[in-house]
Design an enzyme around this catalytic site. Structure first.
Site: not given
Ligand code: SAH
Ligand code: SF4
Length: 362
Positions: A91, A345
């Site tokens: 995505e 995400c």
């Molecule tokens: N993997 C990396 C970058 C991609 S995720 C990371 O985790 O930093 C990007 C952001 O989206 C991260 O801060 C993650 O914690 C957040 N995220 C993931 N799932 C989420 C959700 N259900 N609600 C809000 N933010 C979320």
């Molecule tokens: Fe991966 Fe956690 Fe980032 Fe989701 S929030 S993309 S599981 S590191």
């Protein structure tokens, strides 16, 4: 397999051109067609000789992604699902905001992996498991897709360009360091896409060796750390890599990062009802990062199918923010974008995983 031009570094493009027996200035022309004029066929490269274009088309390709699905939200967010050559999907999203000068700013959010090895329980991507790393070309092509879309919309007007790029889609960018960094270099290069390093932000859960490596790089991209908890017990559950790189090592590494690069780190803190949104947790967060030159982004959670992780109510979010501000912490609230189109995400991909009837289209 045919090489994608976007998988090649600038010097590899130069080598390719000389291996095809063309003069070296053809490399700059080719790069300009790919990264500035954003064409998707060799036929459009009208200042290159036809025979040279044919050779290029035999040995290389111009894109690695096929569009599977695209949705737009009322707030201007566009979310897309791409399929890769092996049929796996990722995505990416385009978000629009209004700046003080009255013009729109466009932020593109891209993925670096198919799935994610970290496995955060609140994250739709984390729940899909890890499949594979993306190549530099697969990372870059997400950016070029939206750049083309904006170019098409601009109708000759200025300003319809990507202003910011965030590595906040699927995957942990620092777990795919080599490809991610190659992509950054090409996206930044004036011979490539030409986006300033300061306009790019990567988000990581805190892989310490890679953060140290990042602090030694010449290009100063922004660094955001997904914190989400201020004590190890909770963070071990929310962000399982914390067991390997606990807070007492993560925070000093962020301090070193600032000292080496002069760039302020941001902390992402997604608020989940009854899990990490109490006032005492705000206090302990303030203590944890006290004295660190940083910024906190409070984010309201996107609801996923996992009912354990519900978004924190608005009044709690505001109280949490106030508590941090009273303790001198720089802090902003970030709204979730494109809620009605599964913009969180990994959410779009999750939905599609249970609907295999849809066929990709280019
Ligand atoms: N993997 C990396 C970058 C991609 S995720 C990371 O985790 O930093 C990007 C952001 O989206 C991260 O801060 C993650 O914690 C957040 N995220 C993931 N799932 C989420 C959700 N259900 N609600 C809000 N933010 C979320
Ligand atoms: Fe991966 Fe956690 Fe980032 Fe989701 S929030 S993309 S599981 S590191």
């Amino acid at each position: 397999m045919t090489t994608a031009i976007t998988d090649l570094s600038i010097s590899e493009v130069n080598k390719l051109i000389s291996s095809l027996g063309a003069p070296s200035y053809r490399a700059k022309q080719l790069l300009s067609w790919v990264y500035q004029r954003l064409v998707i066929s060799f036929d459009e490269m009208t200042d290159l000789p036809v025979s040279f274009r044919q050779k290029l088309a035999e040995q290389t390709k111009l894109y690695t992604l096929t569009l599977v699905h695209e949705v737009s939200a009322k707030d201007g967010t566009v979310k897309v699902l791409f399929s890769l050559d092996d049929g796996k999907t990722v995505e990416a999203a385009l978000m629009r905001s209004l700046a003080n000068d009255g013009k729109h700013r466009y932020t593109v959010c891209i993925s670096t992996q198919v799935g994610c090895p970290i496995g955060c329980p609140f994250c739709a991507t984390g729940q899909q498991g890890f499949e594979r790393n993306l190549t530099p070309g697969e990372i870059i092509d997400q950016v070029l897709y939206f750049a083309r879309q904006l170019q098409g919309r601009s109708n000759g007007r200025e300003g319809e360009r990507i202003s910011n790029l965030v590595f906040m889609g699927m995957g942990e960018p620092l777990a795919n360091y080599d490809a991610f960094w190659r992509a950054i270099q090409i996206l930044n290069s004036p011979d490539g896409f030409g986006l300033s390093a300061r306009s790019m932000t990567i988000s990581t859960t805190g892989l310490l060796p890679q953060i140290k490596r990042l602090s030694r790089e010449k290009l100063q991209v922004g660094l955001a750390i997904s914190l989400h908890a201020s004590d190890n017990t909770l963070r071990n559950k929310l962000v399982p890599v914390n067991k390997k790189y606990p807070l007492e090592e993560l925070i000093p590494t962020c301090r070193d990062y600032f000292e080496k690069t002069g760039r302020r780190v941001s902390f992402e803190y997604v608020l989940f009802e009854g899990i990490n949104d109490s006032l005492s947790q705000a206090q302990s967060l303030a203590e944890l990062i006290h004295g660190l030159n940083c910024h906190v982004n409070l984010i309201s959670a996107n609801s996923t199918t996992n009912q354990t992780f519900r978004p924190s109510p608005r009044d709690k979010v505001l109280a949490f923010q106030k508590e941090l501000q009273n303790r001198g912490i720089n802090c902003t609230l970030r709204q979730s974008r494109g809620q009605e189109i599964d913009a969180g995400c990994g959410q779009l991909r999750s939905r599609f995983a249970s609907d295999k009837s849809r066929q990709p289209k280019r």
